[in-house]
Motif scaffolding. Structure first.
Motif, short mmCIF file in Angstrom:
data_model
loop_
_atom_site.label_atom_id
_atom_site.label_comp_id
_atom_site.label_asym_id
_atom_site.label_seq_id
_atom_site.Cartn_x
_atom_site.Cartn_y
_atom_site.Cartn_z
N SER A 34 0.72 -1.00 -0.25
CA SER A 34 0.15 -0.51 0.05
C SER A 34 0.76 1.38 0.05
N ASP A 35 1.89 0.69 0.30
CA ASP A 35 2.92 1.92 0.34
C ASP A 35 3.90 2.16 -0.69
N THR A 36 3.53 1.99 -2.13
CA THR A 36 4.13 1.40 -2.89
C THR A 36 3.08 1.63 -3.92
N PRO A 37 3.96 2.97 -4.49
CA PRO A 37 2.53 3.59 -5.75
C PRO A 37 2.71 2.89 -7.10
N ASN A 38 3.62 2.46 -7.17
CA ASN A 38 3.27 1.64 -8.96
C ASN A 38 2.53 -0.05 -8.80
N LEU A 39 2.00 -0.25 -7.09
CA LEU A 39 1.89 -1.87 -6.63
C LEU A 39 0.51 -1.77 -6.40
N ASN A 40 -0.38 -1.98 -7.33
CA ASN A 40 -2.21 -2.47 -6.95
C ASN A 40 -2.24 -4.34 -6.68
N ARG A 41 -2.55 -4.44 -5.11
CA ARG A 41 -2.92 -5.64 -4.81
C ARG A 41 -4.24 -5.71 -4.91
N VAL A 42 -3.99 -6.76 -6.05
CA VAL A 42 -5.97 -7.42 -5.94
C VAL A 42 -5.98 -8.17 -5.47
N GLY A 43 -5.32 -8.72 -4.22
CA GLY A 43 -5.88 -9.88 -3.67
C GLY A 43 -5.03 -10.63 -3.18
N THR A 44 -5.40 -11.45 -1.91
CA THR A 44 -4.11 -11.88 -0.62
C THR A 44 -5.06 -13.55 -0.22
N PHE A 45 -4.02 -14.18 -0.79
CA PHE A 45 -4.51 -15.71 0.04
C PHE A 45 -3.75 -16.24 0.68
N HIS A 46 -4.18 -17.57 1.21
CA HIS A 46 -3.60 -18.21 2.99
C HIS A 46 -3.47 -19.58 1.87
N ASP A 47 -4.59 -19.56 0.59
CA ASP A 47 -4.41 -21.30 0.40
C ASP A 47 -4.06 -21.04 -1.18
N PRO A 48 -2.66 -21.88 -1.48
CA PRO A 48 -2.18 -21.51 -2.71
C PRO A 48 -2.97 -22.24 -4.12
N LEU A 49 -3.98 -23.49 -3.77
CA LEU A 49 -4.96 -23.86 -4.27
C LEU A 49 -6.13 -23.03 -5.35
N GLU A 50 -6.34 -21.75 -3.90
CA GLU A 50 -7.12 -21.11 -4.03
C GLU A 50 -6.72 -19.80 -5.28
N ALA A 51 -5.46 -19.77 -5.20
CA ALA A 51 -4.73 -18.31 -5.32
C ALA A 51 -5.07 -19.07 -6.85
N LEU A 52 -4.49 -20.25 -6.86
CA LEU A 52 -4.43 -21.43 -8.58
C LEU A 52 -5.79 -20.33 -9.60
N GLY A 53 -6.79 -21.15 -9.11
CA GLY A 53 -7.84 -21.02 -8.93
C GLY A 53 -7.64 -19.24 -9.30
N PHE A 54 -7.79 -18.23 -9.16
CA PHE A 54 -7.58 -16.85 -9.52
C PHE A 54 -7.04 -16.84 -10.24
N LEU A 55 -5.76 -16.84 -10.67
CA LEU A 55 -5.48 -16.90 -11.97
C LEU A 55 -5.17 -17.50 -12.95
N LYS A 56 -5.88 -17.89 -12.78
CA LYS A 56 -7.05 -19.22 -14.34
C LYS A 56 -7.57 -18.05 -14.28
N THR A 57 -8.33 -17.71 -13.93
CA THR A 57 -9.18 -16.24 -14.65
C THR A 57 -8.86 -15.08 -15.12
N GLU A 58 -7.25 -14.31 -14.13
CA GLU A 58 -7.11 -13.40 -13.83
C GLU A 58 -5.57 -13.47 -13.96
N VAL A 59 -5.02 -12.34 -15.14
CA VAL A 59 -4.14 -12.21 -15.48
C VAL A 59 -3.06 -11.18 -14.32
N ILE A 60 -1.49 -11.45 -13.93
CA ILE A 60 -1.50 -10.53 -12.71
C ILE A 60 0.09 -10.55 -13.38
N ASP A 61 0.73 -9.14 -12.62
CA ASP A 61 2.27 -9.78 -13.25
C ASP A 61 3.04 -9.73 -12.01
N LEU A 62 2.43 -9.57 -10.88
CA LEU A 62 3.51 -9.84 -9.63
C LEU A 62 3.29 -10.67 -8.48
N ILE A 63 4.10 -12.11 -8.03
CA ILE A 63 3.22 -12.44 -7.05
C ILE A 63 4.27 -12.35 -5.79
#
Length: 235
Positions: free
Chosen positions: A22-51
């Protein structure tokens, strides 16, 4: 703006990263996941630049998670253990942050990721390459093995590992059957029993509560899985 997500199962570490981002101007956090499999499902429908990816996670490790990504964003690993540094760089990550890391060290990693992403955009062809979906990577010790989906016949769950039976040979994986089910969902595979996942193209016939495969193998059919299996086989 760089779209990023955090995959971290420890709430204190999550909060630190969320504050840093939140203190980094050029970053936009679009999600936080504790479960990697849930994150995998998210990545199948969303394009993310950085993890921002922790290594010690429930169900599947961060390093194994890297091998099943549907595409390759920039990766910054975060961990309390220095032992994985060499292995992580072999997987082509941007940086390796050893917890607890100060904001300045975090900024250095983000700067490297930003530069890498900028260079990738400037060198990218006018048409983005398609993601290779007809194969997957299997971790075997320190090796990564690419296996064609068409070669994979079935997967059998053991007590501490899974057996991956291909047309040519058998491989062992420490990932549970549940993880493989998520990986191979919608890719022509179906769970036929609590201990088996099968490639539909390799089924010769279904008779009663048994599957007859093209290579002569017989697999059991669990009652809870039969309807979905039949629909997939007929489709």
């Amino acid at each position: 703006m760089i779209r990023c997500i955090v995959i971290e199962d420890q709430p204190p570490a999550q909060r630190i990263l969320e504050t840093y981002i939140s203190d980094t101007p050029n970053l936009n956090r679009v999600g936080t996941f504790h479960d990697p499999l849930e994150a995998l499902g998210f990545l199948k429908t969303e394009v993310i630049d950085l993890i921002f990816l922790d290594i010690h996670l429930p169900k599947i490790s961060g390093l194994d998670f890297l091998t099943i990504l549907p595409y390759k964003p920039a990766i910054i690993l975060t961990t309390a253990f220095p032992d994985y540094a060499l292995e992580s760089y072999e997987l082509d990550v941007v940086d390796y942050l050893l917890k607890p890391f100060p904001f300045q060290r975090y900024l250095k990693a983000v700067s490297k990721a930003s530069q890498l992403l900028e260079n990738s955009k400037s060198q990218a062809p006018s048409e983005a390459p398609s993601v290779k979906t007809d194969s997957f990577l299997l971790r075997s010790g320190h090796d990564l093995i690419r296996i064609d989906l068409g070669q994979l016949v079935y997967i059998k769950a053991g007590s501490d590992y899974c057996e991956l039976h291909t047309i040519e040979k058998k491989y062992l994986s420490q990932e549970p059957l549940k993880t493989w089910n998520v990986k191979l969902d919608a890719k022509g595979f179906c769970q036929c029993h609590k201990s088996y996942l099968v490639g539909l193209v390799h089924i010769r016939k279904i008779s009663g509560n048994q599957l007859y495969l093209n290579d002569g193998t017989l697999l059991p059919i669990g009652r809870a899985y039969k309807d979905k299996l039949l629909k997939g086989f007929i489709k």
